[in-house]
Design a protein around this motif. Structure first.
Motif, mmCIF file in Angstrom:
data_model
loop_
_atom_site.group_PDB
_atom_site.id
_atom_site.type_symbol
_atom_site.label_atom_id
_atom_site.label_comp_id
_atom_site.label_asym_id
_atom_site.label_seq_id
_atom_site.Cartn_x
_atom_site.Cartn_y
_atom_site.Cartn_z
ATOM 1 N N LEU A 1 -13.855 -8.279 45.457
ATOM 2 C CA LEU A 1 -13.437 -7.636 46.716
ATOM 3 C C LEU A 1 -12.494 -6.462 46.440
ATOM 4 C CD1 LEU A 1 -12.913 -10.702 49.078
ATOM 5 C CD2 LEU A 1 -14.755 -8.998 49.134
ATOM 6 N N ILE A 2 -11.641 -6.630 45.450
ATOM 7 C CA ILE A 2 -10.747 -5.507 45.144
ATOM 8 C C ILE A 2 -11.562 -4.326 44.617
ATOM 9 C CG2 ILE A 2 -8.807 -4.733 43.718
ATOM 10 C CD1 ILE A 2 -7.582 -7.478 44.087
ATOM 11 N N SER A 3 -12.623 -4.624 43.887
ATOM 12 C CA SER A 3 -13.518 -3.531 43.451
ATOM 13 C C SER A 3 -14.111 -2.811 44.651
ATOM 14 C CB SER A 3 -14.656 -4.075 42.580
ATOM 15 O OG SER A 3 -14.149 -4.701 41.432
ATOM 16 N N VAL A 4 -14.444 -3.566 45.676
ATOM 17 C CA VAL A 4 -14.985 -2.949 46.894
ATOM 18 C C VAL A 4 -13.941 -2.010 47.507
ATOM 19 C CG1 VAL A 4 -15.765 -3.380 49.257
ATOM 20 C CG2 VAL A 4 -16.552 -4.868 47.394
ATOM 21 N N ALA A 5 -12.706 -2.501 47.578
ATOM 22 C CA ALA A 5 -11.622 -1.678 48.127
ATOM 23 C C ALA A 5 -11.459 -0.410 47.296
ATOM 24 C CB ALA A 5 -10.315 -2.469 48.144
ATOM 25 N N GLU A 6 -11.569 -0.588 46.006
ATOM 26 C CA GLU A 6 -11.384 0.526 45.081
ATOM 27 C C GLU A 6 -12.464 1.588 45.244
ATOM 28 O OE1 GLU A 6 -9.806 0.063 40.531
ATOM 29 O OE2 GLU A 6 -11.550 -1.057 41.178
ATOM 30 N N ARG A 7 -13.683 1.127 45.450
ATOM 31 C CA ARG A 7 -14.787 2.081 45.608
ATOM 32 C C ARG A 7 -14.708 2.818 46.935
ATOM 33 N NH1 ARG A 7 -17.853 -1.781 42.568
ATOM 34 N NH2 ARG A 7 -18.328 -2.990 44.423
ATOM 35 N N GLY A 8 -13.998 2.218 47.883
ATOM 36 C CA GLY A 8 -13.807 2.883 49.172
ATOM 37 C C GLY A 8 -15.096 2.985 49.971
ATOM 38 N N GLY A 9 -15.150 3.978 50.833
ATOM 39 C CA GLY A 9 -16.358 4.248 51.604
ATOM 40 C C GLY A 9 -16.693 3.159 52.606
ATOM 41 N N GLU A 10 -17.972 3.056 52.932
ATOM 42 C CA GLU A 10 -18.394 2.130 53.973
ATOM 43 C C GLU A 10 -18.226 0.668 53.561
ATOM 44 O OE1 GLU A 10 -18.773 3.167 56.924
ATOM 45 O OE2 GLU A 10 -18.672 5.264 56.304
ATOM 46 N N GLY A 11 -18.337 0.419 52.237
ATOM 47 C CA GLY A 11 -18.138 -0.948 51.740
ATOM 48 C C GLY A 11 -16.749 -1.430 52.094
ATOM 49 N N SER A 12 -15.798 -0.542 51.866
ATOM 50 C CA SER A 12 -14.409 -0.867 52.148
ATOM 51 C C SER A 12 -14.203 -1.084 53.647
ATOM 52 C CB SER A 12 -13.532 0.271 51.625
ATOM 53 O OG SER A 12 -12.200 -0.007 51.857
ATOM 54 N N ALA A 13 -14.895 -0.279 54.440
ATOM 55 C CA ALA A 13 -14.799 -0.427 55.890
ATOM 56 C C ALA A 13 -15.343 -1.802 56.313
ATOM 57 C CB ALA A 13 -15.571 0.687 56.580
ATOM 58 N N ALA A 14 -16.469 -2.187 55.707
ATOM 59 C CA ALA A 14 -17.050 -3.502 56.013
ATOM 60 C C ALA A 14 -16.105 -4.615 55.587
ATOM 61 C CB ALA A 14 -18.395 -3.645 55.306
ATOM 62 N N LEU A 15 -15.440 -4.395 54.470
ATOM 63 C CA LEU A 15 -14.490 -5.385 53.974
ATOM 64 C C LEU A 15 -13.337 -5.566 54.958
ATOM 65 C CD1 LEU A 15 -13.166 -7.226 51.880
ATOM 66 C CD2 LEU A 15 -12.426 -5.204 50.627
ATOM 67 N N GLU A 16 -12.814 -4.451 55.439
ATOM 68 C CA GLU A 16 -11.706 -4.538 56.402
ATOM 69 C C GLU A 16 -12.144 -5.360 57.629
ATOM 70 O OE1 GLU A 16 -8.663 -3.865 56.315
ATOM 71 O OE2 GLU A 16 -8.302 -2.310 54.821
ATOM 72 N N ALA A 17 -13.352 -5.119 58.056
ATOM 73 C CA ALA A 17 -13.847 -5.862 59.214
ATOM 74 C C ALA A 17 -13.934 -7.349 58.905
ATOM 75 C CB ALA A 17 -15.212 -5.316 59.632
ATOM 76 N N ALA A 18 -14.416 -7.644 57.697
ATOM 77 C CA ALA A 18 -14.569 -9.056 57.313
ATOM 78 C C ALA A 18 -13.224 -9.740 57.136
ATOM 79 C CB ALA A 18 -15.399 -9.152 56.040
ATOM 80 N N LEU A 19 -12.195 -8.941 56.813
ATOM 81 C CA LEU A 19 -10.865 -9.530 56.585
ATOM 82 C C LEU A 19 -10.142 -9.845 57.890
ATOM 83 C CD1 LEU A 19 -9.494 -7.306 53.664
ATOM 84 C CD2 LEU A 19 -10.031 -9.745 53.543
ATOM 85 N N LEU A 20 -10.605 -9.205 58.959
ATOM 86 C CA LEU A 20 -9.875 -9.285 60.229
ATOM 87 C C LEU A 20 -9.553 -10.716 60.678
ATOM 88 C CD1 LEU A 20 -8.592 -7.461 62.300
ATOM 89 C CD2 LEU A 20 -10.689 -7.641 63.653
ATOM 90 N N PRO A 21 -10.523 -11.635 60.592
ATOM 91 C CA PRO A 21 -10.202 -12.992 61.067
ATOM 92 C C PRO A 21 -9.265 -13.754 60.122
ATOM 93 C CG PRO A 21 -12.593 -12.682 60.719
ATOM 94 C CD PRO A 21 -11.912 -11.525 60.138
ATOM 95 N N CYS A 22 -9.060 -13.240 58.917
ATOM 96 C CA CYS A 22 -8.269 -13.995 57.938
ATOM 97 C C CYS A 22 -6.797 -13.982 58.304
ATOM 98 C CB CYS A 22 -8.432 -13.411 56.549
ATOM 99 S SG CYS A 22 -10.106 -13.495 55.956
ATOM 100 N N ARG A 23 -6.182 -15.137 58.168
ATOM 101 C CA ARG A 23 -4.739 -15.217 58.402
ATOM 102 C C ARG A 23 -4.065 -15.304 57.036
ATOM 103 N NH1 ARG A 23 -5.658 -12.803 61.768
ATOM 104 N NH2 ARG A 23 -6.194 -13.312 63.919
#
Lengths: 126, 324, 544
Positions: B25-47
């Motif tokens: 997941l950190i690699s996804v953040a690192e690559r940025g772009g739409e993958g990172s955007a999708a990741l942010e969305a997926a993280l939203l429900p996480c507490r």
């Protein structure tokens, strides 16, 4: 820009840094992100490879082949798909043993373009 | 990167304790772009809540050694520590030798420590954004303390460090030119000044100099000064306490909340701006953009009217999914 | 002058000094011309340390040797002495020795098969005693091990303690220590090491101790070899070596505990690397003697010829020994050894032809001795001292190296001195730059290595498989360690260890306490723990 990450580690406690440094710089210049962790035990190499999410592992072997084999075996258990190549003092019998494990071996005298070429091939850059 | 389901699955694995999923997941953040955007969305429900500590300072100030020693110190106090060693100097077209992992040798193989070297490769929102996403991943995965170390004191590095809850600025007796040149910027972001290599000559003068500069700050914004010799582990206890004090004070005063809010604004602005630029570039490269440019060239329309028309084409969509 | 060949390649020495197609008398710079009249054995000594050269004192055949258990190493040393070696080197296992770890340290256990690969495991005076069994320690010049700074006090105190127990008075022991900064902090950076300033204390302590008790012992030996084999070129090797010597001398000067001339004598036994540029390497040794004489006279006003004549050990470049077509290395070893002989060495080691594959096999070791015997006994190079003296080329090259070496020395001083140049990584970067350049030169074909970059042969029938060592070194070492712990006088060992720690926390010389600790059978790892506790760890400036 390759974005491909390579972790480099030394399996032995031998601190000669000449070879690994030359290789690391050549890989950097070829566009790789190189993470050097220095002397590490097999389980330490494995954890660093996992945490750093690398695409390739380069092992510098400074001692007995069995120590390197343990590191490779541990890596295979955790990340079987992760390619490994290595350099250092690897006499022919040790070279054969590592190659049987699917590890590419670059003994002293290997030329940098060959090593960089291997890194590109092993990380799927062609 | 695969679709939202795959991303949610990877997030679930990471949250469930898989280090390998976390690392990916950190690699996804690192690559940025739409993958990172999708990741942010997926993280939203996480507490999950973690506290972040930024470490910045000139190259050679001993940041990596300090980060390593601080990790040891926090670990001894019973905390699990994640460390992001951020390298914004990695240029886009060339590779890099990342971080200074040799200093981090003592933590090799320790399951209570997660170390990751990060380079900036993404485009959306830049490195500070990638680091924030990586921090949220760690937060979601239950790492209570995240250290973020950067390699210099340029604007990119200050942005990264500035986006943390407690910012440590590391310097040495005698400051150094690079630090002097950035003094104003450093004063603005520092929560704690760490004079590392405090066994060297010039400690007193540096401390006086710092105190004088700090005195010019508003009374609510007067960073503490801690002296350390990271190579020997000296002063780390005091540093841990200074961090705890800062955390306690800013939490009590509401400053902590205000900063997180301000950071949200910054992130929002950065990301919106990045998306706007992307969309603008796409529009300029498309048929409408070319037609407008032609019209300006032929002097059929003035440039300002053309710019307004271009913008209008960007903002006529009502569905946010279709937004730039 | 035509100093380029037809395809534009520059003709330069390995260190980058431009070379003319031939030399004439007028090429020799004026300041060097005055020195030409000096005979060997006369200041400024570039022509040789002694007037009669090898006629009266053949160079010592001095081979690095060691592997396995102490008894394996003992057997190999005896083999080499039988083959005609005239001194011996006791190599300690580097996993344990360099790090001051016992074999049960987790870092060692994780690499148990490596143990004994590079030297015998010696964790207490008992192991050292086994390794020294029946060796002619009163008559044969010994290198007692301890190449790495933090290990030297242990290796030396161990050797001396065994000698004392055998009834040999310390003042009769011939030999040398090493504690080399280039190996420790530049070439082979260990996982853990005492900081450079602590190392300086150790080395000065050893110098003082030898001054008082071991007049025939060379306390420390600066090994330019390790600087060169890490990447420093010929004149950088020279400049850095003397910058190192200055650091030792000035520590002794600050202490004021012994006459500076005696300290200078103590660090005037050094080693250099001999590599493949025959004339540059021979000239380097001439330049080295000249520079030492200059340094002592001009910086310290020391003019006693017994002090000002530098004694030189040389080792042929391990990094020049190729993995491919290893038999070619016998030729390389011969040429590099010849460079040393022509340059006037006092002792010489030739790397094994299997150096790139493993530690030397018995056969490789024998060849290293034979190469030297052939040079000494068949070629007549021993007949005339400084046979290259007066060559316009060699004299010019000698003068040029001296000049460039002093400017490198000055650069190091400008970095804040030798220790500072190591602490900051400045010296490492110099070495790395050269390494990089060399690799590039190999890629472009500017530099040829036969069998590697040219004249390759994939199907050599002369494959060498490297020496396999022994496989019980770790297990035996572990048993012996447990045996020491079980059977030593525990209270005595504990008291000696406490005493050592106390001395370390103060400023007294550590060596008497080390002698007591070794005698009380304190082990290597326990001493290492004291170092780590009291002195901490060197912040290495490089990424490995």
């Amino acid at each position: 820009m390759s974005g491909k990450r390579i972790l480099m580690a030394k399996t032995g406690l031998d601190g000669h840094w000449r070879g690994p440094t030359i290789v690391a710089r050549a890989l950097r210049d070829a566009g790789f992100e190189v993470i050097m962790i220095g002397m590490a035990r097999p389980e330490e190499v494995v954890q660093a490879c996992v945490d750093e999410d690398v695409d390739l592992v380069g092992l510098n072997i400074g001692g007995h082949i069995d120590v390197a084999v343990r590191a490779v075996t541990a890596l295979r258990e955790e990340r079987p798909e992760l390619p490994v190549f290595c350099g250092g003092v690897v006499p022919p019998h040790a070279k054969r043993k590592l190659e049987a494990l699917g590890v590419e071996v670059y003994p002293p005298g290997s030329q940098l373009p060959d090593i960089v070429g291997a890194a590109r091939r092993l990380t799927g850059l062609g | 990167m695969a679709g939202p389901d795959a991303m949610a699955e990877l997030v679930a694995e990471a949250v469930g304790g898989s280090r390998s999923a976390l690392a990916r997941l950190i690699s996804v953040a690192e690559r940025g772009g739409e993958g990172s955007a999708a990741l942010e969305a997926a993280l939203l429900p996480c507490r999950g809540e973690s506290y972040s500590i930024g470490i910045t300072g000139a190259p050679g100030a001993g940041k990596s050694t300090l980060a390593s020693a601080l990790t040891t110190e926090l670990q001894t106090a019973g905390e699990r520590v994640a460390l992001l060693a951020v390298d914004p100097s990695s240029p886009l077209t060339r590779g890099a030798i990342l971080g200074d992992r040799v200093r981090l040798q003592p933590h090799l193989g320790n399951p209570e420590v997660f170390i990751r070297s990060m380079a900036s490769r993404g485009h959306l929102g830049g490195l500070a954004m990638a680091t924030c996403t990586a921090r949220r991943v760690l937060e979601a995965c239950g790492w209570p303390l995240v250290l973020i170390e950067t390699v210099g004191v340029g604007q990119a590095e200050l942005d990264v460090a500035g986006a943390t809850d407690t910012v440590l600025v590391v310097l040495n007796p005698g400051w150094g030119d690079e630090m002097q040149a950035n003094k104003a910027g450093l004063m603005e972001i520092a929560d704690i000044f760490v004079i590392n290599k405090a066994d060297r000559q010039g400690l007193e003068a540096t401390r006086r100099d710092l105190e004088a500069a700090i005195a010019a700050n508003a009374p609510t914004r007067r960073p503490a000064i801690v002296e350390t010799v990271a190579t020997e582990g000296t002063g780390l206890n005091a540093l841990r306490e200074a961090i705890a004090d800062h955390r306690q004070q800013t939490t009590a005063s509401g400053e902590h909340q205000r900063r997180r809010q301000a950071r949200a604004v910054t992130e929002l602005r950065d990301l919106a701006r990045a998306r706007l630029e992307l969309a603008l570039e796409a529009q300029l490269a498309g048929a409408a953009g070319k037609a407008l440019a032609d019209a300006v060239t032929r002097r059929e329309t003035d440039v300002d009217s053309a710019a307004r028309r271009l913008l209008a084409t960007l903002f006529t969509r009502s569905d946010p999914e279709q937004a730039p | 002058m035509n100093d380029k060949n037809s395809d534009g390649k520059a003709w330069v020495s390995t260190s980058g000094i431009p070379l003319k197609p031939f030399y004439r008398d007028e090429d020799i710079p004026p300041q060097h011309r005055e020195r030409l009249a000096a005979a060997p054995g006369e200041p400024p000594f570039h022509r040789g340390a002694y007037p009669t050269g090898y006629r009266t004192k053949p160079w010592r055949i001095f081979q690095l040797s060691g592997f396995g258990k102490p008894e394996d190493e003992n057997a190999r040393i005896k083999f080499l002495l039988e083959q005609g070696e005239t001194g011996f080197i006791m190599e300690h296992d580097r996993n344990t020795g360099d790090h001051c770890y016992n074999v049960d340290h987790p870092e060692v256990v994780a690499r148990r098969e490596d143990v004994g690969l590079t030297g015998a495991v010696m964790q207490s005076v008992r192991d050292i005693d086994i390794c020294m069994k029946d060796l002619p320690i009163e008559t044969s010049y010994a290198h007692a091990g301890g190449a790495v700074v933090q290990h030297a006090p242990f290796a030396l105190a161990g050797y001396w303690t065994v000698a004392k127990r055998r009834g040999v008075a310390l003042d009769r022991l011939p030999g040398t220590g090493q504690s080399d900064y280039f190996l420790t902090y530049l070439g082979c950076v260990t996982k853990q090491q005492v900081p450079t300033d602590t190392g300086l204390r150790f080395n000065a302590d050893i110098m003082e101790f030898c001054d008082r008790h071991l007049p025939r012992w060379v306390p420390v030996s600066i090994a330019g070899y390790n600087a060169a084999d890490t990447g420093l070129n010929a004149f950088q090797e020279l400049g850095a070596l003397f910058a190192n010597a200055v650091e030792y001398l000035e520590e002794i000067q600050r202490r004021g505990t012994m006459p500076l001339a005696r300290a200078a004598r103590g660090c005037g036994g050094v080693s250099f690397r001999m590599s493949m540029d025959l004339f540059e390497e021979a000239s380097k040794l001439r330049a080295a003697r000249l520079m030492w004489q200059q340094l002592l006279a001009e910086r310290y006003d020391i003019r006693d010829p017994k002090v000002a004549n530098l004694r030189i050990h040389c080792v042929t470049a391990g990094s020049r020994m190729t993995y491919q077509q290893p038999m070619n290395n016998i030729v390389r070893g011969t040429i590099m050894a010849l460079a040393g002989a022509l340059g006037g060495v006092q002792s010489l080691g030739v790397s094994g032809y299997d150096e790139a594959l493993s530690i030397p096999s018995e056969h490789a070791h024998q060849m290293s001795v034979r190469i030297q015997q052939i040079l000494q006994e068949e070629t007549n190079v021993s007949a005339v001292t400084d046979p290259l003296g007066g060559s316009w080329y060699v004299e010019t090259l000698t003068a040029e190296l001296v000049e460039r070496a002093w400017s490198f020395f000055d650069e190091i001083q400008a970095q804040g001195g030798f220790l500072a140049s190591l602490d900051s990584g400045w010296l490492h970067e110099k070495a790395a730059e050269n390494q990089h350049r060399e690799f590039m030169a190999q890629e472009t074909g500017e530099q040829v290595i036969v069998g590697v970059t040219a004249h390759k042969d994939d199907s050599s029938p002369y494959e060498v498989d490297g020496f396999m060592g022994v496989d019980d070194a770790f297990d035996v070492a572990l048993e012996r360690l447990e045996d020491v712990r079980r059977t030593r006088h525990e209270a005595g060992a504990a008291a000696a260890l406490r005493q050592l720690e106390q001395v370390c926390r103060g400023s007294d010389n550590i060596m008497p306490a080390m002698m007591d600790a070794l005698d009380a059978e304190v082990t290597l790892g326990e001493i290492g723990d004291v170092w780590r506790d009291v002195f901490g760890d060197w912040a290495t400036p490089i990424q490995t």
